[in-house]
Design an enzyme around this catalytic site. Structure first.
Site, mmCIF file in Angstrom:
data_model
loop_
_atom_site.group_PDB
_atom_site.id
_atom_site.type_symbol
_atom_site.label_atom_id
_atom_site.label_comp_id
_atom_site.label_asym_id
_atom_site.label_seq_id
_atom_site.Cartn_x
_atom_site.Cartn_y
_atom_site.Cartn_z
ATOM 1 N N LEU A 1 62.489 52.385 2.544
ATOM 2 C CA LEU A 1 61.731 51.137 2.762
ATOM 3 C C LEU A 1 61.050 51.120 4.133
ATOM 4 O O LEU A 1 60.033 50.461 4.318
ATOM 5 C CB LEU A 1 62.662 49.915 2.659
ATOM 6 C CG LEU A 1 62.369 48.838 1.640
ATOM 7 C CD1 LEU A 1 63.066 47.555 2.022
ATOM 8 C CD2 LEU A 1 60.884 48.589 1.427
ATOM 9 N N GLN B 1 55.440 43.699 6.667
ATOM 10 C CA GLN B 1 54.626 44.914 6.728
ATOM 11 C C GLN B 1 54.797 45.813 5.503
ATOM 12 O O GLN B 1 54.623 47.028 5.583
ATOM 13 C CB GLN B 1 54.957 45.709 8.002
ATOM 14 C CG GLN B 1 54.692 44.941 9.270
ATOM 15 C CD GLN B 1 53.215 44.706 9.504
ATOM 16 O OE1 GLN B 1 52.495 45.629 9.852
ATOM 17 N NE2 GLN B 1 52.772 43.490 9.296
ATOM 18 N N GLU C 1 61.908 37.880 2.588
ATOM 19 C CA GLU C 1 60.949 37.816 3.694
ATOM 20 C C GLU C 1 61.122 38.982 4.665
ATOM 21 O O GLU C 1 60.144 39.507 5.194
ATOM 22 C CB GLU C 1 61.066 36.478 4.429
ATOM 23 C CG GLU C 1 60.593 35.279 3.616
ATOM 24 C CD GLU C 1 59.136 35.387 3.183
ATOM 25 O OE1 GLU C 1 58.377 36.163 3.790
ATOM 26 O OE2 GLU C 1 58.752 34.697 2.222
ATOM 27 N N CYS D 1 37.434 31.754 -5.712
ATOM 28 C CA CYS D 1 38.272 31.108 -4.699
ATOM 29 C C CYS D 1 38.341 29.590 -4.891
ATOM 30 O O CYS D 1 37.318 28.916 -4.996
ATOM 31 C CB CYS D 1 37.752 31.412 -3.298
ATOM 32 S SG CYS D 1 38.763 30.664 -1.998
ATOM 33 N N TYR E 1 57.041 33.908 12.051
ATOM 34 C CA TYR E 1 56.616 33.915 10.651
ATOM 35 C C TYR E 1 57.793 33.678 9.714
ATOM 36 O O TYR E 1 57.770 32.771 8.868
ATOM 37 C CB TYR E 1 55.901 35.217 10.245
ATOM 38 C CG TYR E 1 55.881 35.327 8.744
ATOM 39 C CD1 TYR E 1 55.032 34.530 7.993
ATOM 40 C CD2 TYR E 1 56.825 36.112 8.069
ATOM 41 C CE1 TYR E 1 55.085 34.518 6.609
ATOM 42 C CE2 TYR E 1 56.892 36.104 6.690
ATOM 43 C CZ TYR E 1 56.015 35.315 5.960
ATOM 44 O OH TYR E 1 56.097 35.298 4.599
ATOM 45 N N ASP F 1 51.284 34.732 8.751
ATOM 46 C CA ASP F 1 51.295 36.186 8.621
ATOM 47 C C ASP F 1 49.843 36.665 8.613
ATOM 48 O O ASP F 1 48.915 35.901 8.874
ATOM 49 C CB ASP F 1 52.034 36.594 7.348
ATOM 50 C CG ASP F 1 51.223 36.263 6.105
ATOM 51 O OD1 ASP F 1 50.330 35.398 6.188
ATOM 52 O OD2 ASP F 1 51.481 36.866 5.054
#
Length: 354
Positions: A85, A47, A42, A207, A125, A143
Site C-alpha cells: 500500500l 495519496q 481515510e 457538472c 484533512y 484534500d
DNA sequence: TAGACGTGGCA
DNA sequence: TTGCCAAGTCT
C-alpha cells in the site's frame, strides 16, 4: 469573498448534495458511519486511489474488526496487512493513535477537531473527514480534490502545492459547508473532484454546479488550479545480494524502524556511491564467487529512484548481523516486503536462485 | 517551508 | 519512457 458571491452558496450546497446522493459510488467504507471504519478508510485513502484501497480496506477490517483488535496487534502483522500500500508509517501511526483512543478516550473517537487532530497520523484533512462523515459535524475536509474544485468555482489563484493555501480553502468552507448535511457536502466535493472536476479535461457539461462555477463562466477551467511543479527524483544505485546457505536457506534483513520502508524486509543491500560496494565481507562469511546477475530493478518512489543490481553468492551460517535472518522459501509469505524487493524475489524464484 | 515518505495507473 | 497524479502527514 464578497457578499454578492455568497449569494450562490445555497444553490451550490443543494446542487452538490443532491448530485452526491444520486451519483455517489458504493464503497465499502460507506456502509456505516462507524468512526473507526471511517478513520481507517481515510488513512488508507491518503495519496492513494480508491480502486487500490478497496481490497486492502476489506482485508484490514477482517483482520482488525475493532480498535481493540488493532491496538493488540503485532507490528509485523500490521506491516504484512499493509504490504504494497505504501507510506508505511501510516499504519504504525494508526495503531499508535488507536491505542491512545482505547486507553485515553474509553475507545470512543473524540468529537473535537483539537482532540482528533492531535492523534498520530491525523492531520487537518483527516480530522475534518472523520468529524463530518462519522459525526455529521460541519468541519471542512480539504484534500486535493476539494482545492481543485474550489479553485475553479471561485477562481482562486493560490498555488495548491503550497501548504498555506489549504487554509484559504478551509476559511471559505467554514462558511460554504452545508450545516444540514456536512457529510454529504464534504464527500460530494471530493466525489465531484474525483468523477467530474478532474485535473485534466473536466466534465463541465455533466457538472451539477456549473452554473455557480466562475472558472466555467470565464472558460478558465483548464487553467485552474495553479500548481507548481515538483522537483525531480534523485537516482540511488544499490547492489542486492542473494546469499544462500548449503542447507537451502537464504538471508533477509529487516530495515531500520524509522525512515524509508521502515521495518520491512529485504535482501541484503549496499549503496554503491561509497567505494565499499562489496562491504558484505564485514557482515557475512562469503564462501564462493560473488556472481553478478543479468537482472536489474528500477524502482520509482515519489522522491527518489532505486536502481538495483543483483548478485548471488554462497555464505556460511556462522556469522550474521543482528537485523538479518536465514529463511526458507516457504517462509517468505510471513514477511512484509516492499514492491522493489518483490520484484527481486520473483526473479530469484523464477531463476531458481533460491 | 520544503523535503521525506510508496505505489500503480494513465496520457 | 517520463511526468503527474490520488481522499496528506510529519519533521
Amino acid at each position: 469573498m464578497t457578499e454578492l458571491n455568497k449569494g450562490v452558496f445555497p444553490s451550490f450546497q443543494q446542487n452538490l448534495v443532491q448530485w452526491y446522493k444520486e451519483h455517489k459510488r458504493e464503497l465499502p467504507w460507506r456502509l456505516s458511519q462507524d468512526p473507526y471504519r471511517v478513520w481507517v478508510s481515510e488513512i488508507m485513502l491518503q495519496q492513494t486511489r480508491v480502486d487500490t484501497v478497496i481490497p486492502y480496506y476489506e482485508r484490514f477490517m477482517r483482520e482488525f474488526p475493532s480498535m481493540e483488535d488493532l491496538a493488540e496487534a503485532e507490528e509485523d502483522r500490521l506491516l504484512k496487512v499493509w504490504e504494497g500500500l505504501g507510506y508505511y508509517s501510516r499504519v504504525r501511526n494508526l495503531q499508535s493513535a488507536v491505542r491512545e483512543v482505547v486507553e485515553e478516550y474509553a475507545s470512543q473517537v473524540p468529537r473535537t477537531r483539537k482532540q482528533v487532530e492531535s492523534l498520530k497520523g491525523v492531520g487537518p484533512y483527516t480530522a475534518g473527514a472523520i468529524l463530518s462523515i462519522a459525526y455529521d459535524l460541519p468541519e471542512p475536509a480539504v484534500d486535493g480534490n476539494v482545492m481543485r474544485v474550489l479553485s475553479r468555482v471561485f477562481c482562486i489563484e493560490a498555488d495548491i502545492a503550497k501548504p498555506k493555501t489549504r487554509k484559504i480553502h478551509e476559511e471559505i468552507l467554514y462558511e460554504l459547508i452545508d450545516k444540514q448535511d456536512p457529510s454529504s457536502f464534504n464527500q460530494g466535493l471530493m466525489e465531484l473532484g474525483a468523477l467530474i472536476c478532474t485535473p485534466t479535461s473536466p466534465g463541465c457539461l455533466l457538472c451539477p454546479v456549473r452554473e455557480q462555477c466562475q472558472a466555467y463562466e470565464m472558460g478558465r477551467q483548464g487553467d485552474l488550479p495553479i500548481k507548481s511543479k515538483k522537483k525531480k527524483a534523485k537516482v540511488v544505485k544499490l547492489n542486492a545480494f542473494v546469499l544462500t546457505t548449503s542447507d537451502g536457506r537464504f538471508v533477509i534483513e529487516k530495515r531500520p524502524n524509522t525512515g524509508l520502508l521502515a521495518g520491512l524486509w529485504q535482501l541484503p543491500m549496499t549503496q554503491i556511491d561509497a567505494e565499499e560496494s562489496h562491504s558484505l565481507a564485514n557482515s557475512y562469511v562469503v564462501e564462493s564467487d560473488i556472481v553478478k546477475q543479468s537482472f536489474q530493478v528500477r524502482h520509482v518512489f515519489s522522491h527518489l529512484i532505486w536502481e538495483i543490481d543483483l548478485y548471488a553468492a554462497k555464505v556460511s551460517t556462522n556469522e550474521i548481523p543482528e537485523t538479518a535472518k536465514f529463511v526458507e522459501r516457504k517462509d517468505l509469505e510471513g514477511y512484509a516486503f516492499p514492491v522493489s524487493q518483490q520484484k527481486l524475489l520473483t526473479y530469484c524464484l523464477e531463476e531458481e536462485l533460491l
